[in-house]
Design a protein around this motif. Structure first.
Motif, PDB file in Angstrom:
ATOM      1  N   MET A  19      -0.681  -4.856   0.723  1.00 41.33           N
ATOM      2  CA  MET A  19       0.041  -3.709   1.247  1.00 41.33           C
ATOM      3  C   MET A  19      -0.915  -2.621   1.723  1.00 41.33           C
ATOM      4  SD  MET A  19       3.124  -4.755   0.774  1.00 41.33           S
ATOM      5  CE  MET A  19       4.204  -3.318   0.869  1.00 41.33           C
ATOM      6  N   SER A  20      -0.418  -1.771   2.599  1.00 35.08           N
ATOM      7  CA  SER A  20      -1.172  -0.602   3.037  1.00 35.08           C
ATOM      8  C   SER A  20      -0.345   0.647   2.759  1.00 35.08           C
ATOM      9  CB  SER A  20      -1.505  -0.696   4.528  1.00 35.08           C
ATOM     10  OG  SER A  20      -0.327  -0.687   5.304  1.00 35.08           O
ATOM     11  N   PHE A  21      -1.028   1.771   2.670  1.00 37.33           N
ATOM     12  CA  PHE A  21      -0.353   3.032   2.392  1.00 37.33           C
ATOM     13  C   PHE A  21       0.248   3.558   3.686  1.00 37.33           C
ATOM     14  CE2 PHE A  21       0.042   7.586   1.722  1.00 37.33           C
ATOM     15  CZ  PHE A  21       0.525   7.662   0.419  1.00 37.33           C
ATOM     16  N   GLU A  22       1.569   3.671   3.725  1.00 39.91           N
ATOM     17  CA  GLU A  22       2.264   4.168   4.908  1.00 39.91           C
ATOM     18  C   GLU A  22       2.684   5.618   4.681  1.00 39.91           C
ATOM     19  OE1 GLU A  22       4.690   4.260   8.561  1.00 39.91           O
ATOM     20  OE2 GLU A  22       2.764   3.504   7.854  1.00 39.91           O
ATOM     21  N   HIS A  23       2.199   6.516   5.529  1.00 39.32           N
ATOM     22  CA  HIS A  23       2.622   7.912   5.455  1.00 39.32           C
ATOM     23  C   HIS A  23       4.054   8.038   5.968  1.00 39.32           C
ATOM     24  CE1 HIS A  23      -1.712   8.594   5.089  1.00 39.32           C
ATOM     25  NE2 HIS A  23      -1.413   9.781   4.603  1.00 39.32           N
ATOM     26  N   THR A  24       4.870   8.734   5.208  1.00 38.71           N
ATOM     27  CA  THR A  24       6.265   8.953   5.596  1.00 38.71           C
ATOM     28  C   THR A  24       6.603  10.411   5.392  1.00 38.71           C
ATOM     29  OG1 THR A  24       6.769   6.726   4.742  1.00 38.71           O
ATOM     30  CG2 THR A  24       8.626   8.158   5.282  1.00 38.71           C
ATOM     31  N   PRO A  25       6.743  11.190   6.478  1.00 33.95           N
ATOM     32  CA  PRO A  25       6.609  10.834   7.891  1.00 33.95           C
ATOM     33  C   PRO A  25       5.165  10.456   8.245  1.00 33.95           C
ATOM     34  CG  PRO A  25       7.724  12.953   7.608  1.00 33.95           C
ATOM     35  CD  PRO A  25       7.104  12.598   6.294  1.00 33.95           C
ATOM     36  N   GLN A  26       4.980  10.105   9.525  1.00 35.12           N
ATOM     37  CA  GLN A  26       3.693   9.675  10.035  1.00 35.12           C
ATOM     38  C   GLN A  26       2.598  10.706   9.742  1.00 35.12           C
ATOM     39  OE1 GLN A  26       3.887   9.018  14.210  1.00 35.12           O
ATOM     40  NE2 GLN A  26       1.792   8.318  14.407  1.00 35.12           N
ATOM     41  N   GLN A  27       1.400  10.230   9.450  1.00 31.87           N
ATOM     42  CA  GLN A  27       0.290  11.110   9.084  1.00 31.87           C
ATOM     43  C   GLN A  27      -0.015  12.141  10.166  1.00 31.87           C
ATOM     44  OE1 GLN A  27      -3.400   9.054   8.364  1.00 31.87           O
ATOM     45  NE2 GLN A  27      -4.218  10.712   7.103  1.00 31.87           N
ATOM     46  N   CYS A  70       3.050  -3.888   4.857  1.00 32.01           N
ATOM     47  CA  CYS A  70       1.810  -4.650   4.862  1.00 32.01           C
ATOM     48  C   CYS A  70       0.898  -4.110   5.965  1.00 32.01           C
ATOM     49  CB  CYS A  70       2.093  -6.137   5.072  1.00 32.01           C
ATOM     50  SG  CYS A  70       2.753  -6.560   6.706  1.00 32.01           S
ATOM     51  N   GLU A  71      -0.360  -4.498   5.934  1.00 29.18           N
ATOM     52  CA  GLU A  71      -1.321  -3.990   6.908  1.00 29.18           C
ATOM     53  C   GLU A  71      -0.913  -4.348   8.336  1.00 29.18           C
ATOM     54  OE1 GLU A  71      -4.995  -5.656   5.544  1.00 29.18           O
ATOM     55  OE2 GLU A  71      -5.423  -3.931   4.233  1.00 29.18           O
ATOM     56  N   LYS A  72      -0.404  -5.570   8.538  1.00 31.80           N
ATOM     57  CA  LYS A  72      -0.018  -6.015   9.872  1.00 31.80           C
ATOM     58  C   LYS A  72       1.125  -5.167  10.427  1.00 31.80           C
ATOM     59  CE  LYS A  72       1.370 -10.184  12.420  1.00 31.80           C
ATOM     60  NZ  LYS A  72       1.673 -11.647  12.301  1.00 31.80           N
ATOM     61  N   CYS A  73       2.169  -4.951   9.622  1.00 25.95           N
ATOM     62  CA  CYS A  73       3.313  -4.151  10.081  1.00 25.95           C
ATOM     63  C   CYS A  73       2.917  -2.694  10.292  1.00 25.95           C
ATOM     64  CB  CYS A  73       4.465  -4.244   9.092  1.00 25.95           C
ATOM     65  SG  CYS A  73       5.374  -5.812   9.151  1.00 25.95           S
ATOM     66  N   ASN A  74       2.095  -2.175   9.402  1.00 27.37           N
ATOM     67  CA  ASN A  74       1.656  -0.787   9.529  1.00 27.37           C
ATOM     68  C   ASN A  74       0.908  -0.577  10.846  1.00 27.37           C
ATOM     69  OD1 ASN A  74       0.955   1.878   9.019  1.00 27.37           O
ATOM     70  ND2 ASN A  74       0.188   1.476   6.977  1.00 27.37           N
ATOM     71  N   ASN A  75       0.020  -1.509  11.185  1.00 25.54           N
ATOM     72  CA  ASN A  75      -0.731  -1.399  12.434  1.00 25.54           C
ATOM     73  C   ASN A  75       0.182  -1.525  13.650  1.00 25.54           C
ATOM     74  OD1 ASN A  75      -3.184  -1.057  11.111  1.00 25.54           O
ATOM     75  ND2 ASN A  75      -3.620  -3.252  11.047  1.00 25.54           N
ATOM     76  N   LYS A  76       1.166  -2.424  13.575  1.00 30.35           N
ATOM     77  CA  LYS A  76       2.109  -2.576  14.686  1.00 30.35           C
ATOM     78  C   LYS A  76       2.907  -1.300  14.917  1.00 30.35           C
ATOM     79  CE  LYS A  76       3.155  -7.550  14.629  1.00 30.35           C
ATOM     80  NZ  LYS A  76       4.223  -8.542  14.364  1.00 30.35           N
ATOM     81  N   TRP A  80       2.775   0.645  18.405  1.00 28.19           N
ATOM     82  CA  TRP A  80       3.980   0.567  19.241  1.00 28.19           C
ATOM     83  C   TRP A  80       4.689   1.913  19.380  1.00 28.19           C
ATOM     84  CZ3 TRP A  80       6.625  -4.436  16.906  1.00 28.19           C
ATOM     85  CH2 TRP A  80       5.876  -5.560  17.296  1.00 28.19           C
ATOM     86  N   TYR A  81       4.858   2.609  18.259  1.00 30.57           N
ATOM     87  CA  TYR A  81       5.746   3.774  18.242  1.00 30.57           C
ATOM     88  C   TYR A  81       5.075   5.089  17.862  1.00 30.57           C
ATOM     89  CZ  TYR A  81       8.750  -0.349  17.470  1.00 30.57           C
ATOM     90  OH  TYR A  81       9.343  -1.590  17.545  1.00 30.57           O
ATOM     91  N   GLY A  82       3.911   5.016  17.228  1.00 31.06           N
ATOM     92  CA  GLY A  82       3.333   6.186  16.575  1.00 31.06           C
ATOM     93  C   GLY A  82       3.032   7.356  17.485  1.00 31.06           C
ATOM     94  N   ASN A  83       2.426   7.104  18.642  1.00 33.64           N
ATOM     95  CA  ASN A  83       2.022   8.211  19.516  1.00 33.64           C
ATOM     96  C   ASN A  83       3.218   8.994  20.048  1.00 33.64           C
ATOM     97  OD1 ASN A  83      -0.730   7.783  19.256  1.00 33.64           O
ATOM     98  ND2 ASN A  83      -0.815   6.360  20.984  1.00 33.64           N
ATOM     99  N   ASP A  84       4.292   8.289  20.383  1.00 33.23           N
ATOM    100  CA  ASP A  84       5.470   8.977  20.922  1.00 33.23           C
ATOM    101  C   ASP A  84       6.155   9.818  19.850  1.00 33.23           C
ATOM    102  OD1 ASP A  84       5.975   7.879  23.827  1.00 33.23           O
ATOM    103  OD2 ASP A  84       5.348   6.175  22.622  1.00 33.23           O
TER     104      ASP A  84
END
Length: 252
Positions: A19-27, A70-76, A80-84
């Protein structure tokens, strides 16, 4: 200091892996500083309503989040969506001092909606998500516009110092019954409902963001109210003055 390695089931792809640490909301959406997350139980036990913002809770040194992807989903999700989503949040923050968010903005609506949906997948427990397969597929397939009808999304601006992160709950008030999950984190209030209306009529629905194609940028009109959020109760958008005034009326 590097974060510890954790192996668990990813809430998005449902694979058991690292797993990876996911910031919620985005960092990058102002969630990169020291945060105190106050449990609901501490809110309920608080007797002094005059200074709720001073209540301390669990400390996150580098922003609020959890090991939910997981790391793969976090990177996707980030690519895909993070910048917007980051651009959307920063646009809201830049205008919130005016008391109302301007009505015209250009962005990729589908990207924003899917990042918000991912946030709610992260903060809700797996037992709550038994019927969320369609939502997970909507997020995992970047081109999909097939959002299940039960899921509706609402937003508003906020300048609240309070942070709220609520899994699925039920609220009965003057607006009716609402089954919803909520994230209140300056400068946005995010709400996901399940087959019901929003907990407040002041919230603005953005479910129609699903109708835009992936990578399609659009300029459209949307006016967001700026709501308060002084208590720890999900769906409560009263200001400090309103809370204290109602409490004074109740005890006199």
């Amino acid at each position: 200091m590097s974060r510890k390695s954790i192996f668990d089931m990813c809430k998005l792809c449902h694979q058991k892996t690292k797993m990876s640490f996911e910031h919620t909301p985005q960092q990058s959406a102002f969630n990169d500083q020291k945060i105190h997350e106050v449990s609901f139980e501490r809110w309920v036990d608080q007797e002094n309503l005059d200074d709720l913002a001073s209540i301390k809770g669990k400390v996150y040194q580098r922003g609020l989040g959890d090991y939910c992807l997981c790391e793969k989903c976090n990177n996707k999700m980030g690519s895909w969506y993070g910048n917007d989503y980051k651009d959307w949040v920063q646009w809201v923050a830049n205008h919130i001092v005016n008391g109302s968010i301007p009505s015209s903005i250009e962005l990729r609506p589908l990207h924003v909606l899917k990042q918000i949906a991912c946030n709610f997948i992260c903060i809700n427990e797996p037992g709550t998500q038994r019927n969320w397969t369609g939502l997970r597929q909507f997020v995992l397939n970047r081109d999909s516009t097939m959002l299940p009808n039960d899921f509706r999304f609402f937003i508003a601006g906020t300048s609240s110092e309070i942070i709220r992160k609520s899994g699925l709950c039920k609220l009965i008030n003057q607006s009716g019954t609402s089954v919803f999950s909520e994230i209140l984190f300056n400068p946005l209030v995010l709400v996901l409902t399940m087959g019901t209306a929003a907990p407040s009529p002041k919230l603005v629905e953005i479910t129609n963001f699903k109708n835009y194609q992936y990578d399609k940028k659009s300029k459209f009109r949307i006016r967001l109210p700026v709501l308060s959020g002084y208590t720890g109760y999900p769906g409560d958008y009263r200001s400090r003055c309103e809370v204290l005034s109602e409490e004074a009326s109740r005890i006199t």
